[in-house]
Enzyme design. Structure first.
Site, mmCIF file in Angstrom:
data_model
loop_
_atom_site.group_PDB
_atom_site.id
_atom_site.type_symbol
_atom_site.label_atom_id
_atom_site.label_comp_id
_atom_site.label_asym_id
_atom_site.label_seq_id
_atom_site.Cartn_x
_atom_site.Cartn_y
_atom_site.Cartn_z
ATOM 1 N N GLU A 178 -6.981 8.854 6.318
ATOM 2 C CA GLU A 178 -7.186 9.548 7.538
ATOM 3 C C GLU A 178 -7.689 10.772 7.297
ATOM 4 O OE1 GLU A 178 -4.224 6.813 10.351
ATOM 5 O OE2 GLU A 178 -3.799 8.930 10.067
ATOM 6 N N GLU A 220 -3.335 0.153 7.992
ATOM 7 C CA GLU A 220 -1.883 0.465 9.032
ATOM 8 C C GLU A 220 -2.336 -0.196 10.443
ATOM 9 O OE1 GLU A 220 -0.975 4.898 9.193
ATOM 10 O OE2 GLU A 220 -1.760 5.265 7.155
ATOM 11 N N HIS A 280 -2.416 10.957 0.709
ATOM 12 C CA HIS A 280 -1.948 10.968 2.056
ATOM 13 C C HIS A 280 -1.239 12.082 2.353
ATOM 14 C CE1 HIS A 280 -0.546 7.486 5.033
ATOM 15 N NE2 HIS A 280 -0.231 8.700 5.505
ATOM 16 N N ASN A 315 -7.202 1.921 9.926
ATOM 17 C CA ASN A 315 -5.878 2.261 10.693
ATOM 18 C C ASN A 315 -6.053 2.215 12.202
ATOM 19 O OD1 ASN A 315 -4.925 2.877 7.954
ATOM 20 N ND2 ASN A 315 -4.522 4.682 8.223
ATOM 21 N N ARG A 324 0.998 -1.257 -0.054
ATOM 22 C CA ARG A 324 0.106 -0.042 0.013
ATOM 23 C C ARG A 324 0.960 1.165 -0.078
ATOM 24 N NH1 ARG A 324 -1.892 3.202 4.856
ATOM 25 N NH2 ARG A 324 -3.557 4.654 3.861
ATOM 26 N N TYR A 353 -3.845 2.023 16.129
ATOM 27 C CA TYR A 353 -2.365 1.916 16.723
ATOM 28 C C TYR A 353 -2.672 1.804 18.319
ATOM 29 C CZ TYR A 353 -0.114 3.362 12.516
ATOM 30 O OH TYR A 353 0.081 3.597 11.272
#
Length: 446
Positions: A166, A352, A121, A294, A77, A296
């Site tokens: 995002e 991600e 992005h 995504n 990606r 985290y």
């Protein structure tokens, strides 16, 4: 210990972003981006770092694809730098910039790696920012024209496309908190940017349908943090729900799937929504093929009457990454399962997931066992989500390479490949070697 297998044809890969790895931002006729300007403005980036060299991927892409092949990656990606294609954001095409992505895609296909393109992005052409950037309604058409050109040029070889990466971060970290380009602090602009990104996304999706790409799929990639109530009190539960619907996938998917913003956003934040926003909602409601997630970290949310959203983030004493983010794999499962339950997307990709740690080279090797542990626990949660009905089709680890980590410059390393920024030497970390075995076996030992 038992072995759990992932679905056949599961797409294991890694992810990057153009400004973070490519370097050479103005090479071969490319235009300046808002991140080029932002990073060159003193005081914005830690240590005064810029993306001028980054991981030099623009010149070393063949070497990097060889590393991907060595690790056995099935997918890659990456994002297109809009200013490389349109130096002024619109109008004249920069042929040499387009040639780079042509070569990149061909090299990936030659290596047996599936390209997964993100159109935006964060590196907006600076000339468009001079016209108001994402706060200008016209940007929906500018973006659709750019997207359409990319579909025409690469659609014969690339099936998988994501419109925006995002968009929440673009809107709020860039236009409300001022920590990212273009460095603004205006909540009204932030919500206007949110709305215009949705309009741009839907126009690009329509252009994609008209391009009629064989086996083509298009979606959007969204940032997420698991927001759990600090207690069982009604106040904390409401505060956590508001945080979830504003910070996570509902802010963008509710308009895309249902043609309106989430109820809590309208209740708590309606003052900031663009005037007459509802007139655009039917246009925004455009069917997509997948949702990119995504993830985290997570946090707890406690009711706070002094907060604009009625809640504040509190930590719970969990281990943290170098970013100071709590390691909370269970929250990853909650995001994936919640997404499937709330919107039932046709397909889901983890676009991600990864962690920054203080990696050191020892005798030519990088023993990043904390990253292996982080990824293993998140892979476990992904497998559990699949077992529980989430239509997860692929997983892109962030990141392929150590890179320019936005406002943190080169101080944080997320890569499964180590980059020596002085020499640009690459070293596959232990995590990269471990990941290659996961991919090879398409399974995980629990």
């Amino acid at each position: 210990m038992s072995t759990k297998y992932f679905p056949k044809d599961f797409l294991w890969g890694a992810a990057t972003a153009s400004y973070q790895i490519e370097g050479s931002p103005l090479a071969d006729g490319a235009g300046s981006s808002i991140w080029h300007r932002f990073s060159h403005t003193p005081g914005n980036i830690l240590n005064g770092d810029t993306g001028d060299v980054a991981a030099d991927h623009y010149r070393r892409y063949k070497e990097d694809i060889a590393l991907m092949k060595e690790m056995g990656l099935k997918g890659y990606r990456f994002s297109i730098a809009w200013p490389r294609i349109y130096p002024y954001g619109k109008g004249k095409i920069n042929v040499k910039g387009m040639d780079f992505y042509d070569r990149l895609v061909d090299e990936l296909l030659e290596a047996g790696i599936t390209p997964f393109i993100t159109l935006y992005h964060w590196d907006l052409p600076a000339t468009l920012q001079d016209l108001g950037g994402w706060a200008n309604r016209d940007i929906a058409c500018w973006f659709a024209d750019y997207a359409d050109y990319m579909f025409q040029r690469l659609g014969d070889r690339v099936e998988n496309w994501s419109t925006l990466n995002e968009p929440w971060v673009v809107a709020f970290v860039g236009h409300l908190f001022g920590e990212h380009a273009p460095g603004m602090k205006d909540i009204y602009s932030a919500f206007l940017v949110t709305h215009n990104q949705l309009r741009a996304h839907s126009k690009a999706v329509r252009a994609f349908r008209e391009a009629n790409i064989a086996n083509g799929k298009i979606g959007i990639t969204l940032s997420n943090t698991s927001h759990d109530p600090a207690t069982d009190s009604m106040e904390d539960k409401i505060a956590a729900k508001v945080a979830h619907e504003w910070n996570n996938y509902p802010l963008f998917l509710h308009p895309i799937y249902y043609g309106d913003y989430p109820d809590t956003v309208k209740e708590f934040l309606k003052e900031y929504l663009p005037k007459n926003y509802y007139k655009d909602m039917e246009e925004i409601k455009e069917e997509i093929d997948f949702v990119g997630i995504n993830y985290y970290s997570g946090d707890l949310v406690k009711f706070d009457p002094d907060s604009p959203l009625g809640g504040k983030s509190v930590k719970r004493g969990l281990p943290k990454t170098e970013m100071g983010w709590e390691i909370y794999p269970e929250g990853f499962y909650k995001i994936l399962k919640g997404l499937q339950d709330e919107y039932n997307p046709k397909e889901v990709y983890v676009t991600e997931n990864g962690a920054a740690f203080d990696d050191k080279v020892e005798n030519g090797e990088v023993h990043d066992h904390k990253r292996i542990d982080y990824l293993k626990k998140h892979f476990e949660m992904a497998h559990k989500a699949i077992e529980d009905g989430v239509k997860l089709k692929g997983y892109f680890v962030w990141s392929l390479l150590d890179n320019f980590e936005w406002a943190f410059g080169y101080s944080k390393r997320f890569g499964i490949v180590y980059v020596d920024y002085n020499t640009q030497k690459r070293i596959i970390k232990d995590s990269g070697k471990w990941y290659s075995q996961i991919i090879k076996n398409n399974s995980l030992d629990f």
